[in-house]
Design a protein around this motif. Structure first.
Motif, PDB file in Angstrom:
ATOM      1  N   SER A 129      47.278  44.376  43.465  1.00  0.00           N
ATOM      2  CA  SER A 129      48.052  43.687  44.479  1.00  0.00           C
ATOM      3  C   SER A 129      48.675  44.617  45.424  1.00  0.00           C
ATOM      4  O   SER A 129      49.811  44.334  46.161  1.00  0.00           O
ATOM      5  CB  SER A 129      49.409  42.805  43.625  1.00  0.00           C
ATOM      6  N   GLU A 152      44.378  40.653  42.855  1.00  0.00           N
ATOM      7  CA  GLU A 152      45.132  40.231  43.873  1.00  0.00           C
ATOM      8  C   GLU A 152      45.414  41.072  44.959  1.00  0.00           C
ATOM      9  O   GLU A 152      46.449  40.873  45.777  1.00  0.00           O
ATOM     10  CB  GLU A 152      46.429  39.910  43.278  1.00  0.00           C
ATOM     11  N   SER A 155      45.397  39.319  48.121  1.00  0.00           N
ATOM     12  CA  SER A 155      46.034  37.932  47.838  1.00  0.00           C
ATOM     13  C   SER A 155      47.007  37.519  48.889  1.00  0.00           C
ATOM     14  O   SER A 155      48.012  38.167  49.155  1.00  0.00           O
ATOM     15  CB  SER A 155      46.437  37.753  46.613  1.00  0.00           C
TER      16      SER A 155
END
Length: 286
Positions: A129, A152, A155
């Motif tokens: 992420s 992610e 994302s």
């Protein structure tokens, strides 16, 4: 080392915390490390001058500095800690050093004003992420040493129009490009073997040509890609997860010949979803 003790708490050469009130924070020369949460929540800081003596930026070092607009990381820094610049919502540009090797988890997550960032060639690890929620980011080049994109990682990068992936990339993690609505086209490297759950869910892809090394598509891998018109699936793809293409109207051109009954063994019978508008065309050669 001389410094204003009313602004900085320094233990040896480690900057433990910043207590200044001005828009510019000048870290004293001689500091080698910026510790855990040292600047966390310093809302008034707009610019940080980091000396070249700094070699380590720790966990959450600048987390929540929502006034920070630009940062230059010194050349001696080889790793950015987890959440180092998370939620720096005004950060537009970050200049990374040539010797940087790794970016921690959520390193720039939530930096919704970040428009550009160049990842040095030597970067071999980008954490989970790391750039999620970077809403203004328009393009990214993933360094050649990256063999796996973590879950992610991009994302929610809703303005991303270009993502250049390295030739040696082996896997794309779950939800890696979820909600990248402006990403209409992407070239997947021939080395790619696996695409994780929801990797491109709700992305803007219009067409998709899977490389001949891909063996597995995860659940919801391309779900809700409403603009997706055509997909080519090579015979190397032996497993397709649940709802992998649900919410699309794509024509799926498969190199596989139509099985006598149902679908190939590891292809989910729900791959097109319950309200599928797409269709499968069998025996198509590239």
């Amino acid at each position: 080392m001389e410094y204003d003790k009313s602004q900085f708490e320094i233990d040896g050469t480690v900057l433990k915390s910043y207590r200044g009130a001005g828009p510019i924070a000048c870290i004293p020369q001689g500091v080698t490390a910026i510790a855990y949460n040292a600047f966390q929540g310093c809302h008034g800081v707009e610019k940080v001058e980091i000396p070249d003596s700094v070699v380590k930026i720790g966990f959450g070092a600048f987390k929540g500095c929502d006034g920070l607009t630009e940062v230059v990381i010194p050349q001696g820094v080889t790793a950015l800690g987890d959440e180092a610049f998370r939620f720096c919502t005004s950060l537009k540009k970050a200049e990374l050093p040539a010797g940087l090797v790794s970016l921690g988890r959520w390193a720039f997550s939530g930096c919704e004003s970040l428009e550009e960032i160049a990842l040095p060639d030597g970067v071999s690890a980008i954490g989970f992420s790391a750039f999620s929620g970077c809403k203004a980011l328009k393009g990214i080049t993933v360094p050649e040493r990256i063999v796996k994109l973590e879950d992610e990682v991009f994302s929610g990068c809703v303005s991303l129009t270009e993502a250049r992936l390295p030739d040696g990339l082996v896997s794309i993690g779950g939800w890696a490009f979820r909600d990248c609505a402006m990403l209409e086209d992407i070239t997947l490297p021939q080395s790619l073997a696996a695409i994780g759950d929801g990797a491109f869910k709700n992305a803007g892809l219009k067409s998709l040509d899977l490389p001949s090394a891909v063996g597995k598509l995860g659940d919801w891998a391309f779900a809700d890609c409403a603009a997706l018109e055509e997909v080519y699936i090579p015979k190397s793809v032996t497993a397709i997860g649940m709802s992998a293409f649900s919410g699309t109207r794509a024509t799926i051109n498969s190199e596989w010949k139509k099985p006598l009954f149902g679908l190939p063994k590891k292809w989910s019978k729900d791959m097109l979803g319950s309200s599928a508008g797409g269709k499968i065309v069998w025996g198509v050669k590239r």
